[in-house]
Design a protein around this motif. Structure first.
Motif, PDB file in Angstrom:
ATOM      1  N   ASN A   1      -2.519  -2.444  -1.848  1.00 31.04           N
ATOM      2  CA  ASN A   1      -1.946  -2.084  -3.146  1.00 31.04           C
ATOM      3  C   ASN A   1      -0.614  -2.777  -3.379  1.00 31.04           C
ATOM      4  O   ASN A   1      -0.317  -3.200  -4.506  1.00 31.04           O
ATOM      5  CB  ASN A   1      -1.788  -0.567  -3.266  1.00 31.04           C
ATOM      6  CG  ASN A   1      -3.116   0.129  -3.462  1.00 31.04           C
ATOM      7  OD1 ASN A   1      -4.073  -0.455  -3.943  1.00 31.04           O
ATOM      8  ND2 ASN A   1      -3.178   1.382  -3.073  1.00 31.04           N
TER       9      ASN A   1
ATOM     10  N   VAL B   1      -1.433  -6.373  -4.320  1.00 32.25           N
ATOM     11  CA  VAL B   1      -1.985  -6.417  -5.677  1.00 32.25           C
ATOM     12  C   VAL B   1      -0.868  -6.219  -6.705  1.00 32.25           C
ATOM     13  O   VAL B   1      -0.790  -6.936  -7.704  1.00 32.25           O
ATOM     14  CB  VAL B   1      -3.091  -5.361  -5.857  1.00 32.25           C
ATOM     15  CG1 VAL B   1      -3.463  -5.181  -7.321  1.00 32.25           C
ATOM     16  CG2 VAL B   1      -4.316  -5.749  -5.038  1.00 32.25           C
ATOM     17  N   ALA B   2       0.015  -5.262  -6.467  1.00 27.34           N
ATOM     18  CA  ALA B   2       1.125  -5.000  -7.395  1.00 27.34           C
ATOM     19  C   ALA B   2       2.059  -6.201  -7.479  1.00 27.34           C
ATOM     20  O   ALA B   2       2.504  -6.578  -8.573  1.00 27.34           O
ATOM     21  CB  ALA B   2       1.887  -3.751  -6.966  1.00 27.34           C
TER      22      ALA B   2
ATOM     23  N   ASN C   1       1.248  -9.335  -6.891  1.00 29.25           N
ATOM     24  CA  ASN C   1       0.512 -10.386  -7.584  1.00 29.25           C
ATOM     25  C   ASN C   1       0.535 -10.140  -9.094  1.00 29.25           C
ATOM     26  O   ASN C   1       0.759 -11.065  -9.876  1.00 29.25           O
ATOM     27  CB  ASN C   1      -0.922 -10.457  -7.061  1.00 29.25           C
ATOM     28  CG  ASN C   1      -1.679 -11.634  -7.633  1.00 29.25           C
ATOM     29  OD1 ASN C   1      -1.310 -12.775  -7.431  1.00 29.25           O
ATOM     30  ND2 ASN C   1      -2.750 -11.340  -8.354  1.00 29.25           N
ATOM     31  N   ARG C   2       0.321  -8.904  -9.510  1.00 28.61           N
ATOM     32  CA  ARG C   2       0.346  -8.567 -10.934  1.00 28.61           C
ATOM     33  C   ARG C   2       1.727  -8.867 -11.532  1.00 28.61           C
ATOM     34  O   ARG C   2       1.829  -9.470 -12.595  1.00 28.61           O
ATOM     35  CB  ARG C   2      -0.001  -7.092 -11.138  1.00 28.61           C
ATOM     36  CG  ARG C   2      -0.097  -6.688 -12.604  1.00 28.61           C
ATOM     37  CD  ARG C   2      -0.513  -5.242 -12.807  1.00 28.61           C
ATOM     38  NE  ARG C   2      -1.684  -4.903 -12.017  1.00 28.61           N
ATOM     39  CZ  ARG C   2      -1.727  -3.914 -11.117  1.00 28.61           C
ATOM     40  NH1 ARG C   2      -0.672  -3.172 -10.893  1.00 28.61           N
ATOM     41  NH2 ARG C   2      -2.828  -3.669 -10.447  1.00 28.61           N
ATOM     42  N   ARG C   3       2.778  -8.456 -10.825  1.00 25.02           N
ATOM     43  CA  ARG C   3       4.141  -8.732 -11.303  1.00 25.02           C
ATOM     44  C   ARG C   3       4.413 -10.222 -11.384  1.00 25.02           C
ATOM     45  O   ARG C   3       5.054 -10.695 -12.320  1.00 25.02           O
ATOM     46  CB  ARG C   3       5.169  -8.080 -10.372  1.00 25.02           C
ATOM     47  CG  ARG C   3       5.456  -6.654 -10.712  1.00 25.02           C
ATOM     48  CD  ARG C   3       6.363  -6.043  -9.675  1.00 25.02           C
ATOM     49  NE  ARG C   3       7.742  -6.018 -10.097  1.00 25.02           N
ATOM     50  CZ  ARG C   3       8.515  -4.957  -9.976  1.00 25.02           C
ATOM     51  NH1 ARG C   3       8.040  -3.831  -9.483  1.00 25.02           N
ATOM     52  NH2 ARG C   3       9.770  -5.007 -10.342  1.00 25.02           N
TER      53      ARG C   3
ATOM     54  N   LEU D   1       2.247 -12.657 -11.890  1.00 19.86           N
ATOM     55  CA  LEU D   1       1.536 -13.212 -13.042  1.00 19.86           C
ATOM     56  C   LEU D   1       2.249 -12.855 -14.343  1.00 19.86           C
ATOM     57  O   LEU D   1       2.347 -13.691 -15.244  1.00 19.86           O
ATOM     58  CB  LEU D   1       0.085 -12.714 -13.056  1.00 19.86           C
ATOM     59  CG  LEU D   1      -0.787 -13.221 -11.902  1.00 19.86           C
ATOM     60  CD1 LEU D   1      -2.136 -12.533 -11.916  1.00 19.86           C
ATOM     61  CD2 LEU D   1      -0.931 -14.730 -11.942  1.00 19.86           C
ATOM     62  N   GLU D   2       2.767 -11.634 -14.438  1.00 17.29           N
ATOM     63  CA  GLU D   2       3.518 -11.228 -15.630  1.00 17.29           C
ATOM     64  C   GLU D   2       4.781 -12.065 -15.810  1.00 17.29           C
ATOM     65  O   GLU D   2       5.242 -12.260 -16.930  1.00 17.29           O
ATOM     66  CB  GLU D   2       3.910  -9.749 -15.532  1.00 17.29           C
ATOM     67  CG  GLU D   2       2.743  -8.800 -15.681  1.00 17.29           C
ATOM     68  CD  GLU D   2       3.089  -7.363 -15.324  1.00 17.29           C
ATOM     69  OE1 GLU D   2       4.245  -7.072 -14.901  1.00 17.29           O
ATOM     70  OE2 GLU D   2       2.196  -6.504 -15.452  1.00 17.29           O
TER      71      GLU D   2
ATOM     72  N   ARG E   1       3.385 -17.181  -9.061  1.00 16.94           N
ATOM     73  CA  ARG E   1       2.161 -16.955  -8.282  1.00 16.94           C
ATOM     74  C   ARG E   1       2.441 -16.403  -6.898  1.00 16.94           C
ATOM     75  O   ARG E   1       3.522 -16.589  -6.355  1.00 16.94           O
ATOM     76  CB  ARG E   1       1.405 -18.261  -8.120  1.00 16.94           C
ATOM     77  CG  ARG E   1       1.067 -18.895  -9.413  1.00 16.94           C
ATOM     78  CD  ARG E   1       0.256 -20.130  -9.169  1.00 16.94           C
ATOM     79  NE  ARG E   1       0.390 -20.971 -10.343  1.00 16.94           N
ATOM     80  CZ  ARG E   1       0.224 -22.255 -10.345  1.00 16.94           C
ATOM     81  NH1 ARG E   1      -0.075 -22.882  -9.243  1.00 16.94           N
ATOM     82  NH2 ARG E   1       0.353 -22.941 -11.444  1.00 16.94           N
TER      83      ARG E   1
ATOM     84  N   PHE F   1      -9.224 -12.646  -6.372  1.00 15.99           N
ATOM     85  CA  PHE F   1      -8.107 -12.572  -7.311  1.00 15.99           C
ATOM     86  C   PHE F   1      -6.792 -13.110  -6.757  1.00 15.99           C
ATOM     87  O   PHE F   1      -5.928 -13.518  -7.516  1.00 15.99           O
ATOM     88  CB  PHE F   1      -7.900 -11.121  -7.770  1.00 15.99           C
ATOM     89  CG  PHE F   1      -9.112 -10.564  -8.443  1.00 15.99           C
ATOM     90  CD1 PHE F   1      -9.416 -10.912  -9.750  1.00 15.99           C
ATOM     91  CD2 PHE F   1      -9.974  -9.719  -7.762  1.00 15.99           C
ATOM     92  CE1 PHE F   1     -10.543 -10.415 -10.373  1.00 15.99           C
ATOM     93  CE2 PHE F   1     -11.110  -9.215  -8.378  1.00 15.99           C
ATOM     94  CZ  PHE F   1     -11.396  -9.563  -9.679  1.00 15.99           C
ATOM     95  N   ILE F   2      -6.644 -13.069  -5.449  1.00 17.10           N
ATOM     96  CA  ILE F   2      -5.421 -13.547  -4.814  1.00 17.10           C
ATOM     97  C   ILE F   2      -5.809 -14.689  -3.882  1.00 17.10           C
ATOM     98  O   ILE F   2      -6.610 -14.501  -2.967  1.00 17.10           O
ATOM     99  CB  ILE F   2      -4.724 -12.415  -4.030  1.00 17.10           C
ATOM    100  CG1 ILE F   2      -4.402 -11.251  -4.975  1.00 17.10           C
ATOM    101  CG2 ILE F   2      -3.456 -12.934  -3.349  1.00 17.10           C
ATOM    102  CD1 ILE F   2      -3.923  -9.995  -4.280  1.00 17.10           C
TER     103      ILE F   2
END
Length: 123
Positions: free
Chosen positions: A60, A63-64, A66-68, A70-71, A75, A97-98
């Motif tokens: 998690n 994933v968090a 990676n999401r941040r 991308l925002e 990368r 995804f990663i």
């Protein structure tokens, strides 16, 4: 096993060298270090060759981060996952995804490629 994370920055990206177990005990420290890098806008390579265990809280955190990233227009890439850890990423589908790379050189090439190259899969 104890947990440790060491950040090394250069002009291309930040390398996070992780050692030990990424679990509920180490998650906050792990996540904080990853967020610090992506919040600064730097590409992040996470060297996991010395990771002995990664549970759902570790997944998690990745994933968090990676999401941040991308925002923020940057990368995250993972490097040298031990077979047990890589299996967890495959089972959960996170490897889709990663980006996961065998070597730091491959990861650096991926992180420094133009965004268009990254989306099409060419480097």
């Amino acid at each position: 096993m104890d947990f440790d994370i060491h950040l090394m920055r250069d002009e291309r990206c930040t390398l996070a060298r992780v050692r030990g177990d990424i679990d509920v005990v180490s998650r906050a420290r792990f996540e904080q270090a990853l967020f610090e890098v992506v919040d600064a806008g730097a590409p992040l390579a996470i060297d996991m060759r010395q990771v002995t265990f990664c549970d759902s809280t570790g997944l998690n955190a990745i994933v968090a981060a990676n999401r941040r990233a991308l925002e923020r227009g940057t990368r995250v890439a993972l490097v040298a996952l031990p077979p047990r850890v890589q299996r967890v990423f495959q089972i959960t589908g996170l490897d889709k995804f990663i980006p996961i790379h065998e070597t730091l050189g491959e990861a650096l090439g991926s992180l420094t490629a133009a965004p268009e190259d990254h989306r099409t899969g060419s480097t």
